[in-house]
Design a protein around this motif. Structure first.
Motif, PDB file in Angstrom:
ATOM      1  N   UNK A  77     -31.409  -5.786 -29.420  1.00 46.26           N
ATOM      2  CA  UNK A  77     -31.340  -4.655 -28.729  1.00 46.26           C
ATOM      3  C   UNK A  77     -31.319  -4.315 -27.474  1.00 46.26           C
ATOM      4  N   UNK A  78     -30.786  -3.320 -26.842  1.00 49.03           N
ATOM      5  CA  UNK A  78     -29.825  -3.315 -25.850  1.00 49.03           C
ATOM      6  C   UNK A  78     -30.629  -2.401 -24.775  1.00 49.03           C
TER       7      UNK A  78
ATOM      8  N   UNK B 205     -32.773  -6.636 -25.351  1.00 52.31           N
ATOM      9  CA  UNK B 205     -34.367  -6.090 -24.340  1.00 52.31           C
ATOM     10  C   UNK B 205     -35.217  -7.732 -24.996  1.00 52.31           C
ATOM     11  N   UNK B 206     -34.865  -8.748 -25.990  1.00 51.80           N
ATOM     12  CA  UNK B 206     -35.354  -9.824 -26.101  1.00 51.80           C
ATOM     13  C   UNK B 206     -33.613 -10.792 -26.977  1.00 51.80           C
TER      14      UNK B 206
ATOM     15  N   UNK C 241     -26.175   0.594 -30.524  1.00 54.07           N
ATOM     16  CA  UNK C 241     -25.506  -0.304 -28.814  1.00 54.07           C
ATOM     17  C   UNK C 241     -24.235   0.385 -28.252  1.00 54.07           C
TER      18      UNK C 241
ATOM     19  N   UNK D 287     -31.516   0.937 -26.285  1.00 53.08           N
ATOM     20  CA  UNK D 287     -31.269   1.140 -27.835  1.00 53.08           C
ATOM     21  C   UNK D 287     -31.692  -0.630 -28.297  1.00 53.08           C
ATOM     22  N   UNK D 288     -32.841   0.158 -28.926  1.00 58.51           N
ATOM     23  CA  UNK D 288     -34.166  -0.839 -29.375  1.00 58.51           C
ATOM     24  C   UNK D 288     -33.707  -0.962 -30.658  1.00 58.51           C
ATOM     25  N   UNK D 289     -33.885  -2.058 -31.752  1.00 61.71           N
ATOM     26  CA  UNK D 289     -33.340  -2.678 -32.727  1.00 61.71           C
ATOM     27  C   UNK D 289     -34.174  -1.965 -33.895  1.00 61.71           C
TER      28      UNK D 289
ATOM     29  N   UNK E 294     -39.339  -2.326 -25.530  1.00 64.37           N
ATOM     30  CA  UNK E 294     -38.914  -2.829 -23.396  1.00 64.37           C
ATOM     31  C   UNK E 294     -39.110  -4.766 -24.360  1.00 64.37           C
TER      32      UNK E 294
END
Lengths: 59, 165
Positions: free
Chosen positions: A30-31, A56-57, B27, B49-51, B97
């Motif tokens: 995640x970004x 994010x992680x 991304x 941009x969550x996975x 988040x």
């Protein structure tokens, strides 16, 4: 290749974090791109105190 | 200066909204949009941009549809703004988040399918879980001799939960 700081989660291509000097990892997900950390509630929620790209992680 | 997008911040709500992107380019869109927003001094504060949210990025900023559309014009992999009446609140995206560990939904005894790596397509039973490393140890069903194999938690898909009754 982009790496993420294990401490502050900042994304970098360097071998240590340019922001806090922390160890970096290639395993991240995640970004979040912070454009204006002074106005961003998301940045405040995540404890991010600067603009830039963050993971994010980080593993 | 003519490139800048001026917005009267008081006239539009501060909110979170979604932008549809090409799959797999979330991304790239977040990075490019961040650079463009900064360059054009547009009212965007953060792009997420969550996975797990494929085909979308979330944008925190001033929701001035016209100004955002202008900003997105010509951007590669962008498919447009999700123009919903209802805005997204911070608490609704909190789970993106601080994502929970990949292995959180896996328990010992579950039957999983390995989805990548040399054992792709094989079925196995979960024997051990290492939450800190996000790794699981499994025993492959098809193996002649039962040898425990340790793999990353995101390399499997749970196909049957352990029956706890």
């Amino acid at each position: 290749m982009m790496l993420a700081c294990k401490k502050c989660m900042m994304l970098t291509e360097q071998e240590s974090c340019p922001s806090c000097g922390g160890e970096v990892s290639k395993e991240w997900q995640g970004m979040i791109v912070i454009v204006d950390h002074t106005q961003s509630e998301v940045a405040r929620h995540m404890g991010i105190k600067g603009n830039g790209k963050y993971a994010l992680k980080v593993r | 200066m003519e490139d800048e997008i001026f917005v009267e911040e008081g006239s539009f709500p501060r909110t979170i909204f979604a932008i549809k992107t090409a799959l797999g380019h979330e991304k790239t869109v977040a990075e490019n949009l961040g650079l463009k927003a900064k360059r054009k001094n547009s009212p965007i504060f953060a792009i997420i941009a969550p996975t797990k949210l494929r085909g979308y990025v979330l944008v925190e900023g001033i929701k001035n549809i016209k100004a955002i559309e202008e900003l997105l014009k010509g951007m590669q992999y962008v498919r447009g703004i999700v123009d919903s009446e209802r805005d997204i609140e911070l608490k609704e995206i909190e789970h993106y988040l601080a994502p929970k560990p990949i292995v959180a939904d896996i328990t010992e005894g579950d039957i999983v399918e390995i989805i990548n790596g040399p054992f792709k397509g094989e079925k196995a039973r979960v024997r051990q879980i290492d939450t800190s490393k996000e790794e699981i140890t499994v025993e492959l069903f098809e193996a002649m001799v039962s040898i425990p194999v340790t793999i990353k938690g995101d390399s499997v898909r749970v196909i049957e939960k352990e029956d706890r009754h």
